[in-house]
Scaffold this active site. Structure first.
Site, PDB file in Angstrom:
ATOM      1  N   ASP A 107       0.840  -1.196   0.000  1.00  0.00           N
ATOM      2  CA  ASP A 107       0.000   0.000   0.000  1.00  0.00           C
ATOM      3  C   ASP A 107       0.878   1.251   0.000  1.00  0.00           C
ATOM      4  O   ASP A 107       2.001   1.245   0.525  1.00  0.00           O
ATOM      5  CB  ASP A 107      -0.886   0.033   1.253  1.00  0.00           C
ATOM      6  CG  ASP A 107      -2.008  -0.979   1.190  1.00  0.00           C
ATOM      7  OD1 ASP A 107      -2.271  -1.504   0.101  1.00  0.00           O
ATOM      8  OD2 ASP A 107      -2.615  -1.241   2.245  1.00  0.00           O
ATOM      9  N   MET A 108       0.351   2.321  -0.545  1.00  0.00           N
ATOM     10  CA  MET A 108       1.087   3.588  -0.574  1.00  0.00           C
ATOM     11  C   MET A 108       1.517   4.006   0.828  1.00  0.00           C
ATOM     12  O   MET A 108       2.626   4.517   1.032  1.00  0.00           O
ATOM     13  CB  MET A 108       0.196   4.668  -1.195  1.00  0.00           C
ATOM     14  CG  MET A 108       0.828   6.045  -1.265  1.00  0.00           C
ATOM     15  SD  MET A 108      -0.308   7.205  -2.056  1.00  0.00           S
ATOM     16  CE  MET A 108       0.664   8.721  -1.967  1.00  0.00           C
TER      17      MET A 108
END
Length: 542
Positions: free
Chosen positions: A382-383
């Site tokens: 995930d970012m």
């Protein structure tokens, strides 16, 4: 408008309901609402079952600050409790159009239920099943008889037994038995068709009622959405039907317009109050499958509220939704050869390019390895998550690494800092097995669904009161975040989780250890990275 007992100055810009840290004025207003909830015995039990409440700090024409309060949907089957703003459109009036039409639909439901429970219908369904079973049994017996006769004819032709039939007689017997099987099937199919026609006649009324119910439901739903007329700060008005016509679904989801934020803004606009800041908090138990913490603040939902709020916030000076801190460093390189690249991704960086120009590991790898022929990205983080990623530089390496991930050969360990210590009684080491699926009304949030969710398994071990090692055995979206936050998991979200917990400086989740087999040498490799919660991982400037 309720009085605010707080002298904190309001923000210069309206916060964005889709992502925010609650302003001190909203926190003060929420505390007032929470005291009110505790004092309301008429509906406290219903609120305790789980309900979203919201506050909107507003300013009147004289500059006086106050706040409005709202709850989502109905509270103890009512949408008109004192202290809270009314519904955008009150369709709950006992003698109103909606209730009358709803009663008609309910009456059709009762008629359908009565017909479906009819003894005559039940008997006819049994007769049809008996007719089908009789055909299967007779055809099975005839098939066995034909097989025995064929074995006898074959034995006579081979001389294994004395001949009692000529070749012509044997041919005629074979032809007759095949024809008789066809005639037997036709007789049974005719009997089945008679029973099916009788059943169809009984079910025709049910089908017509279902069609009528569907038509009435669609008509009533459209009527309802046409009567939700949403205002914005410019004085413009749009129906829910119009607002959602350009969305992917094309129609509003059920319950649209009944959440806190739209109700609060609508009331403010109608009474010429200027919105200054907004917040929503959860009260009570989480809804089944959802991750909601009592008294925690949450952004507005995307499925129901985002299209509405995009219209309703027009005319206000609104902040952008809170985003992770901008990435100022490139991924650190831990290992590189002709086949692979192992990097340490900083928090706030995408794994692959997104809709914006935000930097990604893919972009970095493409620039760092211009001759690489592989698809590069083998797996993703995930970012908001930092830590180790493996990049493939050749197509062969990509295929072999992907196979390892698919076959669960790769071992991954994450370090997370929890928002608070584990609830009392939670073991400090164990396995979380909570199947997950997307929340269709609030993507990208995930729901726990024991019946229809995809398997999601995480092993965990607490390092101290708030730091935990997480070993995912599957790779579902937001698996670790949900498994930590859900009451049936660790019962406390990861610190800084904006979806399942509370916004902080960052999401405290780091991919710390990865072990895999080198795609060409077959040597088992392990890489480690220490989490740096207070700053981005070190690396060369972008």
């Amino acid at each position: 408008m309720h009085n605010l007992h707080d002298a904190t100055p309001p923000p210069s810009r309206m916060n964005n309901p889709m992502g925010y840290a609650p302003h001190p004025l909203c926190i003060a207003a929420a505390e007032e609402v929470q005291r009110h909830i505790l004092a309301c015995e008429d509906w406290l039990k219903d609120a305790d079952r789980g309900k979203m409440f919201g506050v909107l700090v507003v300013e009147d024409k004289t500059g006086r600050l106050g706040f409005l309060a709202a709850y989502s949907g109905l509270l103890a089957n009512r949408n008109d409790w004192d202290y809270f703003v009314p519904a955008v459109f009150d369709f709950q009036q006992p003698d109103g159009h909606f209730k009358r039409k709803e009663a008609e639909i309910s009456d059709i439901n009762r008629q359908v239920a009565l017909l479906e429970q009819s003894p005559l219908l039940h008997e006819q369904r049994n007769l049809l099943q008996q007719a089908k079973a009789a055909m299967e049994e007779d055809l099975k017996r005839w098939k066995a008889k034909a097989a025995t006769a064929k074995q006898r004819r074959d034995a006579m032709r081979s001389g294994a037994i004395p001949r009692t039939m000529t070749d012509e007689e044997m041919l005629r017997e074979s032809q007759w038995m095949k024809a008789e099987a066809k005639r037997l099937r036709q007789r049974h199919e005719h009997a089945i068709a008679i029973q099916q026609d009788k059943l169809d006649a009984l079910e025709a009324d049910i089908g017509q009622l279902r069609m009528l119910r569907h038509q009435k439901s669609d008509t009533l739903q459209k009527w309802l959405f046409d009567h939700f007329r949403m205002l914005n700060a410019l004085g413009e008005e749009r129906t829910l039907t119009d607002i959602f016509k350009d969305t992917t679904a094309g129609v509003p989801p059920s319950g649209a317009g009944e959440c806190c934020a739209p109700k609060l803004l609508q009331h403010a606009y109608k009474h010429h109050l200027r919105p200054r800041c907004i917040a929503e908090f959860w009260w009570g138990k989480p809804m089944e499958g959802e991750v909601r913490q009592h008294l925690h603040f949450y952004p507005a939902c995307r499925g129901k509220c985002l299209p509405i709020l995009q219209h309703m916030l027009l005319g206000l000076d609104v902040e952008e939704p809170l985003q992770p801190n901008p990435v100022e460093v490139a991924p650190g390189i831990l290992f590189e050869d002709e086949q692979i690249l192992v990097v340490d991704k900083p928090q706030g960086m995408l794994s692959v390019p997104g809709k914006t120009s935000t930097a990604s590991v893919y972009d970095f790898a493409k620039h760092h390895c211009p001759q690489a022929e592989g698809p590069l990205i083998v797996h993703r983080l995930d970012m908001d998550t930092s830590g180790l990623m493996v990049v493939a530089k050749t197509k062969q390496a990509h295929q072999r690494l992907q196979a390892q991930f698919k076959n669960h050969v790769v071992e991954k360990t994450y370090v997370a800092r929890l928002q608070s210590p584990l609830p009392e009684g939670k073991p400090h080491k164990g396995i979380i097995n909570l199947p997950l699926r997307p929340d269709p009304t609030d993507r990208p949030r995930q729901l726990v669904d024991l019946a229809q969710g995809k398997p999601a398994v995480t092993h965990y071990e607490m390092l101290d009161e708030t730091n935990v090692l997480l070993h995912p055995k599957t790779g579902r979206t937001h698996q670790l975040r949900v498994h930590c936050a859900h009451p049936q998991g660790l019962g406390t979200p990861i610190k800084g989780d904006p979806l399942y917990g509370t916004i902080a400086d960052r999401l405290h989740l780091h991919a710390a250890i990865i072990t895999f087999e080198h795609p060409t040498t077959k040597i088992r490799l392990t890489f480690e990275s220490k989490p740096e919660w207070s700053k981005a991982p070190e690396g060369p400037p972008l």
